[in-house]
Write a protein that holds these residues in place. Structure first.
Motif, short mmCIF file in Angstrom:
data_model
loop_
_atom_site.label_atom_id
_atom_site.label_comp_id
_atom_site.label_asym_id
_atom_site.label_seq_id
_atom_site.Cartn_x
_atom_site.Cartn_y
_atom_site.Cartn_z
N ALA B 255 -1.33 -42.25 39.40
CA ALA B 255 -1.21 -43.01 40.22
C ALA B 255 -0.43 -43.00 41.46
CB ALA B 255 -0.27 -44.23 39.71
N ILE B 256 0.65 -42.28 42.15
CA ILE B 256 1.11 -42.18 43.46
C ILE B 256 0.32 -41.50 44.32
CG2 ILE B 256 2.65 -42.20 44.46
CD1 ILE B 256 4.23 -43.27 42.86
N GLY B 257 -0.21 -40.15 43.12
CA GLY B 257 -0.66 -39.09 43.79
C GLY B 257 -0.43 -37.78 44.74
N THR B 258 0.68 -37.56 43.71
CA THR B 258 2.28 -36.66 44.35
C THR B 258 2.40 -35.62 42.68
OG1 THR B 258 4.05 -36.48 45.39
CG2 THR B 258 3.94 -37.91 43.35
N HIS B 259 3.55 -34.70 43.02
CA HIS B 259 3.91 -33.46 42.37
C HIS B 259 5.22 -33.25 42.42
CE1 HIS B 259 4.83 -29.54 40.43
NE2 HIS B 259 3.87 -29.67 40.10
N ILE B 260 6.04 -33.83 40.98
CA ILE B 260 7.19 -33.78 41.38
C ILE B 260 7.77 -32.56 40.29
CG2 ILE B 260 9.19 -34.87 39.80
CD1 ILE B 260 8.02 -36.65 42.28
N PRO B 261 8.71 -31.95 40.81
CA PRO B 261 9.05 -30.38 40.21
C PRO B 261 10.50 -30.76 39.52
CG PRO B 261 9.99 -30.37 42.45
CD PRO B 261 9.16 -32.08 42.39
N SER B 262 9.83 -29.99 37.89
CA SER B 262 10.71 -30.08 37.07
C SER B 262 10.99 -29.07 36.02
CB SER B 262 10.21 -31.55 36.43
OG SER B 262 10.78 -31.34 34.90
N ASP B 263 11.61 -28.44 35.25
CA ASP B 263 12.37 -27.96 34.57
C ASP B 263 11.26 -28.05 32.92
OD1 ASP B 263 13.33 -26.86 36.62
OD2 ASP B 263 14.90 -26.69 35.64
N LYS B 264 11.32 -29.79 33.03
CA LYS B 264 11.15 -29.94 31.95
C LYS B 264 9.43 -30.06 31.57
CE LYS B 264 12.82 -33.99 29.90
NZ LYS B 264 14.43 -33.76 29.91
N THR B 265 8.74 -30.02 30.80
CA THR B 265 7.56 -29.26 30.07
C THR B 265 7.05 -29.95 29.01
OG1 THR B 265 8.14 -27.72 28.26
CG2 THR B 265 7.92 -26.49 29.88
N ASP B 266 7.44 -31.26 28.85
CA ASP B 266 7.19 -31.71 28.07
C ASP B 266 7.11 -33.25 28.93
OD1 ASP B 266 9.67 -32.16 27.71
OD2 ASP B 266 10.01 -32.64 25.65
N GLY B 267 7.52 -33.37 29.79
CA GLY B 267 7.83 -34.52 30.92
C GLY B 267 6.42 -35.51 30.49
N ALA B 268 6.38 -37.37 30.51
CA ALA B 268 6.21 -38.00 30.34
C ALA B 268 5.90 -39.10 31.10
CB ALA B 268 5.86 -38.35 28.38
N VAL B 269 6.98 -39.41 31.70
CA VAL B 269 7.04 -40.12 32.59
C VAL B 269 8.86 -40.16 33.72
CG1 VAL B 269 6.50 -42.55 30.98
CG2 VAL B 269 8.58 -41.36 30.88
N ILE B 270 8.41 -40.55 34.91
CA ILE B 270 8.99 -40.64 35.58
C ILE B 270 10.06 -41.69 35.38
CG2 ILE B 270 8.49 -38.54 37.11
CD1 ILE B 270 7.38 -40.76 39.07
N SER B 271 11.31 -41.77 35.85
CA SER B 271 11.95 -43.39 35.80
C SER B 271 12.05 -43.04 37.07
CB SER B 271 13.16 -43.11 35.18
OG SER B 271 13.63 -44.00 35.90
N LEU B 272 11.98 -44.55 38.59
CA LEU B 272 12.43 -44.66 39.54
C LEU B 272 12.77 -45.74 39.92
CD1 LEU B 272 11.66 -43.37 42.05
CD2 LEU B 272 9.83 -43.85 42.57
N ARG B 273 14.39 -45.65 40.59
CA ARG B 273 14.63 -46.42 40.07
C ARG B 273 14.54 -47.69 41.88
NH1 ARG B 273 17.90 -48.02 35.80
NH2 ARG B 273 19.09 -45.67 35.73
N PRO B 274 14.22 -49.45 41.48
CA PRO B 274 13.61 -50.09 42.29
C PRO B 274 14.67 -49.85 43.82
CG PRO B 274 13.96 -51.26 40.21
CD PRO B 274 15.42 -50.20 40.28
N GLU B 275 15.88 -49.25 43.93
CA GLU B 275 16.13 -49.39 45.65
C GLU B 275 16.14 -48.01 45.41
OE1 GLU B 275 18.25 -49.80 42.80
OE2 GLU B 275 19.45 -48.28 42.01
#
Lengths: 266, 352
Positions: B255-275
């Protein structure tokens, strides 16, 4: 909106109200003046006035004996009934939900089943066990009659009470019995006293069971009843007047206490 | 006074076929303030009731210090407690209410008097000793309940939703007061609430409970910034949850067109605080920043902040909150706005 005042409907309503009150109070209004008659027979209105029949009542050994018997029985029955009913209310409060209707029905049964039918059962039981003319038996029967009222009054007060009071007492160091006595019971005092008074009068003016099982040991209501069968004597009117005044005072007290306990935790 | 360790060791509580509490383990350090946070039915009150001795665990053990509480009745646990509806004894004066735990402990009369008055002093109710609870306001009753709970210096203090019956202003005032008292007396405190704001303000650590299990236990900051599960991210504060797809070394945010690095292999969502999302160019360079465009649909005025509701290019909603100090040039509704956030602020979560 149309005003209801002075409409034909409201006039009828008022009339209906007055008639209902008259009907309810008629017996009392007749009895009171008759008790102050100086004549030989029950007259309304009395032709002459006096306290003659009150003297008669207080001086008659049999009247006195039956009065004391009734007082004694009512006192014991009300204590028994209030103790059992209070414990029943507390127990019911802690019973598994599915069993509550069963026990409630059981405890309220004496107020629902026609008294004549229970009286017949009690009579048969009394004959079998040889407990006819037994004051303890009548005490137990009257206690049973009072139980539903105690259960309703104390149960209502208990439902108003914060259920964590007893837990609070426990966590602050009271054992189970001590917690019940110091935390659960005292706030119920007005309801318990009110129950005592109700139960007392349920016993004190109870006629049917006393007629069935008391044989020669007549209670006050039985005495009034049998007097009426034989001759109409103004003593009955004076007894009734004392009865009415005592009942009114006690029931008013009971009702005030009941309301106080209902408002306390609100 | 010194607090004592409280330990739940694999505690389960079953009501028929449903678990109110399942393999619940938690260690509260001496003097620590831990909050059990959860919706009703999450098991938080069950845990507290087991600790207080009002209810027995089906399995597992609870310990205060080194002492197992299995089979120990409430009255022998030496814990103080503040109840949800205060549970003040209505027939006793304020003094007698607060003196109750001391009376049960057979404390001499003069010492009782001194301790009760000290306690009432602490909650600023010294002048109310002779009143009956019915003659007090809600906030005052709460303070009496608090004084009664601590008058005997218990090493452990329990509080069960004890502020929820009060209105907001009073609640905030008492939150501060409870924290102050906790610092003063140092009792190990277990606080139960469904109010996440209350939990974050008051606690050293918060255990977020869901369906009889602990989802996460951490200090308030970590809980807010690094939620461990999707449930925690949604339960604590407000957040944007954006669907992602796991890829090598992280997740792909289409939806944003980016890649977020993470150790998680089962990532399904990202949480992003509004502020944590800002208009492009506002976040100082130096960290790994990602930029993207979104269409503004609505702006809501919230006092100190404003909340912008954006729509991403795949139709997902995105909420952004910004302070009003520098934001005089509010974008127009319907405009395409360039936004940015630090990749490290996006928390990758599994879908459960």
């Amino acid at each position: 909106m149309k005003s209801l005042r002075n409409s034909p409907g409201s006039v009828l309503m008022t009339l209906f109200f007055i008639l209902t009150i008259l009907f309810l109070f008629f017996p009392i209004m007749v009895i009171l003046p008759m008790s102050f008659s100086a004549g030989e027979t029950l007259q309304f209105p009395p032709k002459s006035w006096g306290l003659r029949w009150y003297r008669e009542y207080f001086n008659d050994d049999l009247w006195r004996a039956s009065t004391f018997r009734s007082l004694r029985i009512a006192l014991m029955a009300s204590i028994l009934s209030t103790a059992a009913g209070t414990l029943a209310a507390v127990g019911l409060d802690r019973t598994r939900k599915s069993l509550v209707p069963v026990f409630t029905g059981l405890f309220l049964a004496p107020a629902i089943i026609p008294n004549v039918i229970i009286a017949l059962g009690v009579f048969i039981m009394a004959v079998w066990t040889g407990l006819t003319s037994s004051e303890p038996l009548l005490v137990m029967v009257h206690a049973m009659l009072g139980l539903p009222f105690v259960l309703l009054i104390v149960g209502a007060a208990l439902r108003q009470q914060d259920p964590s009071l007893e837990n609070a007492a426990r966590v602050f160091g009271a054992g189970p019995v001590q917690a019940f006595v110091t935390a659960t019971l005292p706030p119920l005092t007005p309801a318990i006293i009110s129950s005592l008074i109700f139960a007392f009068f349920i016993s004190f003016d109870e006629l049917i069971f006393a007629l069935f099982v008391m044989g020669g040991k007549v209670t006050l209501p039985v005495r009034i009843w049998s007097d009426l069968q034989h001759f109409i004597n103004p003593t009955i009117a004076s007894v009734s007047t004392i009865f009415i005044i005592a009942t009114t005072l006690a029931m008013t007290t009971a009702e005030i206490l009941r309301r106080r306990s209902a408002n306390r935790n609100a | 006074m010194q607090g004592t360790t409280v330990r739940f060791d694999n505690v389960s509580k079953w009501f028929g076929n449903t678990a109110a509490l399942e393999n619940f383990s938690l260690t509260v350090a001496p003097g620590e303030f831990v909050t059990l946070l959860g919706a009703s039915g999450s098991g938080k009150s069950t845990a507290l009731n087991i600790l207080a001795g009002f209810s027995d665990a089906t399995s597992g053990d609870v310990l205060i210090g080194d002492r197992s509480l299995t089979g120990v009745p409430s009255e022998d646990r030496n814990v103080g407690m503040v109840f949800q509806n205060f549970a003040l004894f209505p027939h006793m004066s304020v003094f007698d209410n607060v003196a109750f735990p001391l009376k049960m402990r057979k404390t001499p009369a003069d010492e009782t008097r001194r301790l009760v008055m000290d306690s009432l002093e602490m909650v600023k109710l010294a002048g109310f000793a002779n009143r009956k609870p019915a003659a007090l306001s809600g906030g005052q009753r709460q303070r009496v309940a608090l004084a009664r709970a601590v008058v005997f210096s218990p090493p452990v203090l329990l509080m069960d939703e004890c502020l929820s019956a009060l209105d907001l202003k009073l609640r905030e005032e008492l939150q501060g007061e409870i924290r102050r008292i906790h610092k003063d007396i140092g009792a190990t405190t277990v606080f139960v609430t469904h109010d996440q704001g209350e939990a974050l303000t008051m606690s050293d650590r918060v255990a977020v409970q869901n369906d009889g299990k602990i989802e996460q236990i951490d200090n308030p900051e970590t809980l807010y910034d690094r939620p461990a599960t999707r449930f925690v991210a949604e339960f604590i504060g407000q957040t944007n949850l954006i669907d992602v797809r796991p890829t090598k070394g992280g997740v792909e945010v289409a939806a944003i067109g980016t890649h977020i690095p993470s150790d998680k292999t089962d990532g399904a969502v990202i949480s992003l605080r509004p502020e944590r999302i800002a208009r492009a160019g506002q976040i100082s360079a130096g960290s790994d920043i990602t930029q993207f465009n979104a269409r503004l649909e609505d702006t809501v005025f919230l006092g100190a902040t404003v909340e912008h509701h954006f729509r991403l290019k795949d139709g997902e909603a995105l909420t952004v909150r910004e302070g009003r100090s520098g934001a005089s040039d509010l974008p127009e509704i319907g405009a395409e706005v360039a936004l940015e956030f630090r990749k490290e602020d996006a928390v990758v979560l599994a879908d459960h």
